[in-house]
Scaffold this motif. Structure first.
Motif: not given
Length: 203
Positions: A51-55, A72-79, A172-178
């Motif tokens: 959520a913070q990445v989006a902001k 954005a860079e951290l999120n991409r690499k972590a993804n 590089t997308s966010n993983l969306n699962f429960a």
């Protein structure tokens, strides 16, 4: 105030001198200490990060020595690493070892494990090999993240080098699962100074 107080009474102790005015004390103890913030209790840590990445995608998220990554860079690499972990069969209920030196990769690895739905077990690289081997064996970990070559070799244990992203997923997308918010977050082991080290799971 301190000099004035001692001028009035040179014999008094320093501990008896109030260096703050009532207004300053109220500001420091009261106003500046109001740090409560509301946040969605049903969200996991990595989701709050996303959520913070989006902001603030271009804001600096982490700095280590002379290196830094934006959100954005951290999120991409972590993804990318999280997708790689999922490709290795990692999922909810698993525990991944973090045998990493302090680095940007340590942050990437920790975030990737959480994004993949697993918990992480931090292992100090300076631990004796015997303790590293015990932690990995007792916790039944089958995959660890390392900086370079893994110092410990165990049957069925896969070491993934986080400094070499060549083999990482291109996703590089966010993983969306429960993932439930109270799922295991990390595992810590006691020192074992009074007996065999014991693992504690934090949610």
């Amino acid at each position: 105030r301190v000099l004035s107080a001692f001028a009035d009474d040179p014999a008094q102790s320093l501990a008896a001198v109030d260096i703050l005015t009532p207004e300053e004390r109220a500001r420091v103890i009261g106003e500046w200490n109001v740090t409560d913030a509301d946040y969605p209790r049903e969200a996991c840590i990595h989701q709050l990060f996303e959520a913070q990445v989006a902001k603030t995608p271009e804001a600096v998220a982490v700095v280590f020595e002379d290196e830094q990554l934006t959100y954005a860079e951290l999120n991409r690499k972590a993804n990318q690493l999280a997708h790689t972990l999922r490709d290795h069969g990692v999922g909810v209920g698993d525990t991944i070892g973090l045998l990493l030196e302090r680095s940007l990769e340590m942050v990437i690895g920790t975030l990737a494990v959480l994004k993949a739905g697993a918990a992480y077990l931090p292992i100090d690289c300076e631990y004796p090999e015997e303790r590293q081997r015990y932690l990995l064996t007792e916790s039944k970990i089958r995959l660890i993240l390392v900086n370079g070559a893994a110092p410990v070799s165990l049957p069925g244990l896969t070491a993934l080098d986080v400094t070499d992203p060549v083999g990482w997923s291109n996703k590089t997308s966010n993983l969306n699962f429960a993932i439930v918010p109270d799922a295991a977050l990390y595992v810590m082991y006691t020192s074992g100074s009074t007996g065999t080290p014991k693992g504690v799971i934090a949610t």
